[in-house]
Design an enzyme around this catalytic site. Structure first.
Site, mmCIF file in Angstrom:
data_model
loop_
_atom_site.group_PDB
_atom_site.id
_atom_site.type_symbol
_atom_site.label_atom_id
_atom_site.label_comp_id
_atom_site.label_asym_id
_atom_site.label_seq_id
_atom_site.Cartn_x
_atom_site.Cartn_y
_atom_site.Cartn_z
ATOM 1 N N TYR A 136 0.869 -1.176 0.000
ATOM 2 C CA TYR A 136 0.000 0.000 0.000
ATOM 3 C C TYR A 136 0.909 1.230 0.000
ATOM 4 C CZ TYR A 136 -4.201 2.707 1.220
ATOM 5 O OH TYR A 136 -5.232 3.600 1.231
ATOM 6 N N ARG A 189 -6.971 10.297 -10.215
ATOM 7 C CA ARG A 189 -6.317 10.993 -9.097
ATOM 8 C C ARG A 189 -5.712 9.955 -8.159
ATOM 9 N NH1 ARG A 189 -6.390 12.164 -4.123
ATOM 10 N NH2 ARG A 189 -8.095 10.695 -3.774
ATOM 11 N N LYS A 207 -5.748 -2.431 -2.368
ATOM 12 C CA LYS A 207 -6.827 -2.261 -1.387
ATOM 13 C C LYS A 207 -7.507 -3.592 -1.078
ATOM 14 C CE LYS A 207 -7.173 1.945 0.119
ATOM 15 N NZ LYS A 207 -7.947 3.101 -0.247
ATOM 16 N N GLU A 279 -12.558 4.494 -5.717
ATOM 17 C CA GLU A 279 -11.198 4.748 -5.247
ATOM 18 C C GLU A 279 -10.456 5.677 -6.213
ATOM 19 O OE1 GLU A 279 -8.615 4.504 -2.284
ATOM 20 O OE2 GLU A 279 -10.362 3.201 -2.296
ATOM 21 N N ASP A 280 -9.945 6.781 -5.691
ATOM 22 C CA ASP A 280 -9.072 7.682 -6.452
ATOM 23 C C ASP A 280 -9.704 8.229 -7.725
ATOM 24 O OD1 ASP A 280 -7.284 7.429 -4.455
ATOM 25 O OD2 ASP A 280 -5.801 6.255 -5.536
ATOM 26 N N ASP A 302 -13.680 5.659 -0.305
ATOM 27 C CA ASP A 302 -12.674 5.622 0.757
ATOM 28 C C ASP A 302 -11.991 6.967 0.931
ATOM 29 O OD1 ASP A 302 -11.336 4.189 2.781
ATOM 30 O OD2 ASP A 302 -9.582 3.964 1.493
ATOM 31 N N ASP A 303 -11.792 7.701 -0.169
ATOM 32 C CA ASP A 303 -11.110 8.995 -0.085
ATOM 33 C C ASP A 303 -11.962 10.015 0.675
ATOM 34 O OD1 ASP A 303 -8.885 8.196 -1.874
ATOM 35 O OD2 ASP A 303 -10.498 8.046 -3.336
ATOM 36 N N ASN A 444 -0.728 11.710 0.940
ATOM 37 C CA ASN A 444 0.087 10.570 0.524
ATOM 38 C C ASN A 444 0.609 10.797 -0.890
ATOM 39 O OD1 ASN A 444 -0.280 8.879 2.826
ATOM 40 N ND2 ASN A 444 -2.345 8.398 2.125
#
Length: 588
Positions: A136, A189, A207, A279-280, A302-303, A444
């Site tokens: 990760y 992203r 993930k 995700e992203d 999740d973001d 991150n």
């Protein structure tokens, strides 16, 4: 991206003949068997010999016993020695530690996952603190950047614009039918690294390996998906090794229609209870997708939501050290995107529930700074819709240090994706205004963190309570060792997912995220506080996940959104018993 006349509700396009209820059927009893029971390694027929060794789900390498080698035509295909799984694990960890380059460790682990699934998860579970930064953040970021060059064997499902009109057929190409969790990205992203297009697949793969290792979801129930609608990354468009569509990103109606077809196909193929984790995705799509599908699908971002939940847990825990309540604080964010506004909204909701004040009032304790300065009411007309609730009455302030001096926050939270933005001047101002400033540098990977742990402790003379998104080593300052807390989403999403699955949830609600935050905060002990930690150590993550799952499941039942009835009497024990074990099975 609201609903448009060209879109049909998913129910109108579903094929009712599919008969899928979204649950999991353990046809051959592999996962419900106790460890001392013998199971048969079924694939489409009984796997034997050469094919058995090349099926990662059943392969045990040199751990096949002499009896198993005789029964499954393996004799002679392996060297004569028989090694236990524990010995194999020690050997692999020894080999991994020889690599000095983190990306080499990542590639070695991905190879192991493709070769021997149970050994991969045993390794990850038993060495979680050491290997989490490899599978990760931060290493997965570098892996995504170089995914085209290191690409060996496809993992997950790639759905590109070329498949428009036949996404359901593509989903049916995936060999596993009983999918419980899908992690999907469009690669726009990735972490703080920007548009990586199709190479973002490293994120869903990583993930979901954590869903299994940390939350106990069976690997066969997990599906990583990358939606390829093109990329605006010039470097990738000109890279001969790029693995995705070499075209500019689809936008507007074309994008909305494609995602709608995808969401309808997922529900049709896997049922009402499959969890879809976004995700992203870039901000403009992430908020719209979550808002649009949260009322019709079991969806989670999740973001936005996972980050919010884990940060709130750290803030709740920190109050035990500070002797305050959340309502006593003034919060200042640098960054007003998915993470920043998601965290801010959950904090406001928590304070509203604690104090009984309307959420419009509790939002006024929270201030956000974006690239143009402090978000204030005079800017409201020009703001994106997700920033507007945070536009409070105040004179314009152009930069972060000005905002710190004007607002005098007790909590400073960074979600900007830009490294070194918590300067010495900013951190010292926080220390001047607060005895114990709470500083969370959450961006991150590590290179994008707003400040390092060492900077936070040094510039506050050891008084800061610090947390970060990526891991930092312990810091020595004035003869004392400080252990930085990691506000890592891995604390939340595996347990949350397990709780949703074991209760048969059909929707995700904010109250479930609050339940997850409170369950995580409750597991921080006095000993952890003494070491400066506001999160429990990762070494106990499976138990942490079980407790979070139980709290989320309980809230799901309370809200009437659970479909797995009757409710288990002891939800923690039920969570523990539901978890996948990577220990080798004995074959008859």
């Amino acid at each position: 991206m609201g609903s448009t006349p060209t879109e049909l509700p998913c129910e109108d396009v579903a094929d009712n003949r599919s008969g899928v209820g979204g649950g999991i059927s353990d046809v051959y009893g592999e996962d419900s068997a106790t460890l001392d029971q013998l199971v048969t390694p079924w694939v489409t027929s009984v796997a034997s010999g050469y094919s058995l060794m090349r099926d990662p789900r059943y392969n045990k390498g040199l751990a096949f016993t002499d009896k198993e080698r005789d029964a499954h035509y393996l004799t002679g295909l392996l060297p004569p020695v028989v090694l236990s799984q524990d010995v194999q694990e020690r050997k692999l960890m020894h080999n991994l530690r020889q690599y000095t380059v983190p990306l080499q460790r990542y590639m070695a682990l991905m190879d192991l996952q493709e070769r021997n699934e149970r050994l991969f998860y045993k390794l990850l579970i038993d060495n979680v603190e050491e290997l989490l930064p490899v599978v990760y953040t931060p290493t997965v970021g570098e892996a995504c950047q170089k995914y085209g060059s290191i690409f060996r064997k496809p993992q997950g499902l790639y759905i590109s614009l070329k498949e428009k009109g036949k996404i359901l057929e593509v989903l049916k190409n995936w060999p596993q039918r009983g999918i419980q969790v899908i992690v999907v990205t469009d690669g726009e992203r990735i972490l703080g690294l920007g548009d990586l297009g199709c190479q973002g697949m490293g994120i869903p793969v990583g993930k979901l390996s954590l869903y299994t290792a940390l939350g106990g979801i069976r690997p066969s129930a997990c599906l990583p998906i990358t939606i390829d609608v093109g990329t605006n990354n010039e470097k990738l468009l000109n890279d001969e090794f790029y693995i995705g569509l070499k075209q500019r990103r689809a936008t507007g109606q074309e994008y909305a229609d494609f995602l709608h077809e995808f969401m309808c196909a997922v529900k049709q193929n896997y049922g009402e209870k499959v969890l879809v984790q976004f995700e992203d995705f870039a901000n403009h799509n992430a908020f719209d997708l979550l808002s649009k599908y949260s009322s019709s699908h079991l969806v989670f971002n999740d973001d936005i939501q996972g980050t919010a939940s884990v940060v709130l847990a750290g803030l709740i825990a920190a109050q035990k050290v500070l002797g305050k309540t959340l309502a006593d604080h003034t919060f200042l964010f640098l960054g007003a995107g998915e993470a920043g506004t998601g965290i801010a909204e959950l904090i406001a909701l928590k304070i509203s529930k604690e104090t009984g004040a309307p959420i419009d009032e509790t939002r006024k304790k929270i201030w956000l700074v974006d690239s143009k300065g402090l978000i204030v009411s005079s800017r409201k007309e020009s703001l994106q819709h997700f920033k507007q609730p945070w536009a409070h009455e105040h004179e314009p302030v152009k930069n972060l240090i000005g905002a710190v001096n004007a607002i005098k926050p007790t909590v400073l939270i960074g979600t900007s994706g830009v490294g070194q933005t918590f300067t010495k001047e900013v951190v010292e101002a926080m220390a001047t205004n607060n005895e114990k400033p709470l500083i969370l540098a959450l961006s991150n990977p590590t290179s994008q963190a707003e400040c390092t742990a060492e900077q936070a402790y040094t510039w506050t003379k050891g008084r800061a309570i610090f947390g970060s998104g990526s891991p930092f080593d312990p810091v020595e300052y004035n003869g004392k060792t400080y252990l930085p807390g990691q506000a890592n989403n891995c604390y939340i999403f595996p347990g949350l997912g397990l709780g949703l699955i074991m209760s048969g949830a059909i929707r995700v609600r904010d109250d479930m995220l609050l339940a997850a935050s409170e369950a995580l905060a409750a597991q921080v002990t006095e000993e952890h506080f003494a070491n400066g930690l506001i999160y429990p150590p990762f070494s106990n993550i499976r138990q942490i996940s079980a407790n979070i799952a139980a709290s989320v499941a309980a809230k799901t039942y309370d809200l009437g959104l659970a479909s797995n009835l009757p409710r288990a009497k002891d939800l923690v024990k039920f969570a523990e018993s539901s978890m996948y074990s990577p220990v080798y099975r004995n074959y008859r």
